[in-house]
Design an enzyme around this catalytic site. Structure first.
Site, PDB file in Angstrom:
ATOM      1  N   CYS B 152       0.824  -1.211   0.000  1.00  0.00           N
ATOM      2  CA  CYS B 152       0.000   0.000   0.000  1.00  0.00           C
ATOM      3  C   CYS B 152       0.857   1.259   0.000  1.00  0.00           C
ATOM      4  O   CYS B 152       0.680   2.137  -0.817  1.00  0.00           O
ATOM      5  CB  CYS B 152      -0.962   0.005   1.178  1.00  0.00           C
ATOM      6  SG  CYS B 152      -2.321  -1.130   0.898  1.00  0.00           S
ATOM      7  N   HIS B 153       1.776   1.359   0.944  1.00  0.00           N
ATOM      8  CA  HIS B 153       2.622   2.550   0.986  1.00  0.00           C
ATOM      9  C   HIS B 153       4.082   2.195   1.153  1.00  0.00           C
ATOM     10  O   HIS B 153       4.880   3.006   1.623  1.00  0.00           O
ATOM     11  CB  HIS B 153       2.154   3.501   2.085  1.00  0.00           C
ATOM     12  CG  HIS B 153       0.730   3.923   1.900  1.00  0.00           C
ATOM     13  ND1 HIS B 153      -0.285   3.383   2.643  1.00  0.00           N
ATOM     14  CD2 HIS B 153       0.156   4.744   1.007  1.00  0.00           C
ATOM     15  CE1 HIS B 153      -1.429   3.890   2.229  1.00  0.00           C
ATOM     16  NE2 HIS B 153      -1.194   4.715   1.239  1.00  0.00           N
TER      17      HIS B 153
END
Lengths: 435, 188
Positions: B152-153
């Site tokens: 995701c990040h």
């Protein structure tokens, strides 16, 4: 407000006279949006978007109530019930797409509405209350749209719910209990879906209530206008009906054409394909993003990557909420007595070449993966966003030399007519506006 | 009557002192306030995890089939759990790290049970915003530190599932667990 020259309500039919003496509801409508409400005569098309936003709300409420007749808010069947709407319910595909794209168009018109206000100084005295109530509506809209997106219980729904409630988990000490309270468990599940359904049904009616206050607050000073000059006499206004009902009707036609083009020919363009995969609590899609209308805020959230006193995650959450909360202080940050950006050369430059590109860049980065160079770009853009409101605007309002304002609204209107009547290239009038 | 006059005299002596009526006013409003809080509490508390959700508090997992270097995903409280049987090499790598240099300093020994240092049991929930990191299943990206990688990040976790790089603030959480026998672990 009713200017002294506003037309008076005189019931013509005996039935209306009978009603007016007992419950003057027709009188209220007449004075609010009928001929009893005089409006500046020089409004341009940017003044259509309030009515369009109101229309979008009605569209969402009507399609939403219908969808709720066929939707089941339970983890195991929510996704199937949406497919049931798409395949089996009569015209269900149309209503579902109308609601989903209606949310996007609601945000499109509201963003234009907000930036109209930012450019023409619609937030300045005496319209601060209108602005503040508008921001409340905006926050409610975002909460409503978020919870609505969770309902189909696809992958983006599930992980969106996880990440957005996770934002509250970033609050020190009370964060985790708050997140568990919001979700009703340790991860999104039936309990979360069920309550989001309930609240997604409730909030639009709260929005409708605040809109009534919004319009009420607007009608005390009356509508603003592109010159920012106050109404001085009857020559400056025309009655709302039929002049602006007709103009808003025309704007509504244009809006509906654009909306229907997307609805019929690209209904999934604004959505995310991963939300057609049922929610899977054990696997996160590689690139999760919120809906497009949250991208600028999502970019600000992700722009914080370094721990500095507080953890980076908390900074991101604070910055994201602050990016909206600071707008509540805007009427007191921008001290320039001139309302309209048309007569503010420096403000105008920072608006068109600073704020607008900054928000567009933030939006683009919010939709892009959290990788370089997007992270660095969104850091710069986020810094500019805050600088614009907290540093640049207060300084501009102190040092800017503004252009001469027209003496009145009617003067500015007549000036335009003379200019139009003159042969091309010949301009015998003094420049009253910079536009 | 006498008492009323008496008390009026006592507290009402000073012109701006507290009168009995003021006290009654404050007491009545306070009482209504307490009542309001008592009414609001259940309205708020109903949203906290219900009994059936709390009943999922613990789960038992048979780990006899997990070979060294393998990991499985299981579910506890509707959240993914990673159970990994660490290889000697992974244990050595985890122990070679200077703990003081970590964002969330913890040794492998602190994150595992005594005598069971090869069993790394963590929540499969990235401590950033809650995605499920990759690296438990075969062939998945384990990130730069050979543990887990959150897509995701971009948070990287090492072989002890400690945060090494990216936005996540903490190591992957180690739930409460105990071995009920040599091959069965009870989580929660």
């Amino acid at each position: 407000m009713s200017f002294p020259w506003a037309e008076h309500y005189t019931p013509k039919m005996p039935l209306m006279r009978w009603l007016d003496e007992r419950l003057p509801l027709p009188r209220l409508v007449y004075n609010a949006i009928g001929a009893g409400y005089p409006v500046p005569r020089n409004l341009n098309y940017f003044w259509n978007f309030g009515v369009l936003a109101g229309f979008a709300l009605v569209l969402q409420i009507v399609t939403g109530i219908i969808l709720a007749m066929h939707y089941a808010p339970a983890g195991a069947i929510a996704f199937q019930s949406v497919e049931h709407i798409m395949r089996d319910v009569n015209q269900g595909w149309l209503l579902r797409y109308a609601h989903a794209n209606g949310a996007s168009f609601f945000f499109i018109v509201v963003y234009i509405h907000i930036f109209r206000g930012l450019f023409y100084g619609s937030y300045k005295a005496p319209r601060e209350m209108v602005w503040l109530l508008g921001l409340v509506i905006f926050l409610l809209m975002m909460a409503t749209a978020f919870m609505g997106y969770v309902l189909p219980w696809g992958q983006m729904s599930f992980w969106g719910a996880k990440v957005i409630t996770g934002l509250f988990g970033a609050i020190p000490l009370v964060g985790e209990p708050i997140q568990q309270w919001l979700l009703g468990g340790f991860a999104p599940d039936n309990a979360a879906l069920n309550r989001f359904f309930s609240l997604h049904y409730l909030l639009p009616f709260v929005i409708a209530g605040v809109i009534i206050l919004h319009i009420w607050a607007l009608h005390i000073p009356g509508s603003g206008n592109p010159t920012g000059v106050d109404v001085k006499g009857p020559q400056d206004t025309v009655p709302f009906h039929p002049y602006y009902t007709a103009k808003d009707g025309f704007g509504l036609g244009i809006f509906l054409i654009a909306y229907c083009l997307v609805l019929f020919f690209a209904p999934n363009y604004l959505g995310h394909a991963d939300n057609y995969i049922p929610a899977n609590p054990l696997s996160t899609p590689a690139h999760i993003v919120p809906e497009w209308y949250f991208w600028p805020f999502y970019a600000i959230l992700r722009a914080f990557t370094v721990d500095f006193i507080l953890p980076a995650k908390l900074w991101g959450v604070i910055a994201m909420f602050a990016s909206i909360l600071l707008l509540f202080f805007l009427p007191w940050l921008d001290k320039s007595p001139v309302r309209s950006g048309n007569y503010r050369p420096a403000f105008k430059k920072f608006f068109w070449f600073g704020l607008i590109p900054c928000v567009l860049i933030l939006g683009y980065c919010g939709g892009a993966p959290a990788e370089e160079p997007y992270v660095m770009i969104s850091q710069i853009a986020a810094a500019y966003y805050f600088a614009h409101f907290l540093i640049i605007l207060p300084l501009i309002s102190k040092f800017e030399t503004t252009l001469p304002l027209p003496n009145s609204i009617s003067e500015s209107v007549l000036h335009g007519e003379k200019q139009e009547a003159a042969p091309f290239g010949v301009d015998g009038t003094k420049p009253a506006t910079a536009a | 009557m006498a008492t009323v006059e008496n008390s009026d005299e006592v507290v009402g002596g000073a012109p701006d002192g507290v009168r009995r009526r003021d006290f009654i006013n404050i007491a009545a409003v306070s009482f209504a306030g307490v009542g309001a809080v008592a009414v609001v509490y259940p309205l708020v508390n109903q949203m906290n995890p219900s009994a059936d959700v709390l009943a999922l508090a613990s789960t038992e997992v048979d780990v006899s089939q997990i070979q060294p270097g393998q990991a499985i995903k299981t579910i506890w409280r509707k959240q993914p759990i990673f159970i990994r049987n660490l290889t000697e090499k992974e244990i050595a790598e985890a122990n070679a790290v200077d703990v003081g240099s970590l964002r969330d300093p913890q040794t492998l020994a602190e994150r595992t049970l005594e005598g069971k240092q090869n069993w790394l049991i963590t929540l499969g929930v990235c401590t950033h915003l809650g995605c499920v990191p990759l690296g438990a299943a075969e062939g998945e990206n384990k990130g730069e530190y050979g543990g887990y990688f959150c897509p995701c990040h971009g948070s990287h976790y090492d072989t002890a599932a400690r945060i090494r790089k990216g936005p996540a603030p903490k190591n992957l959480e180690v739930p409460e667990y105990a071995f009920t026998s040599d091959t069965v672990v009870q989580i929660g």
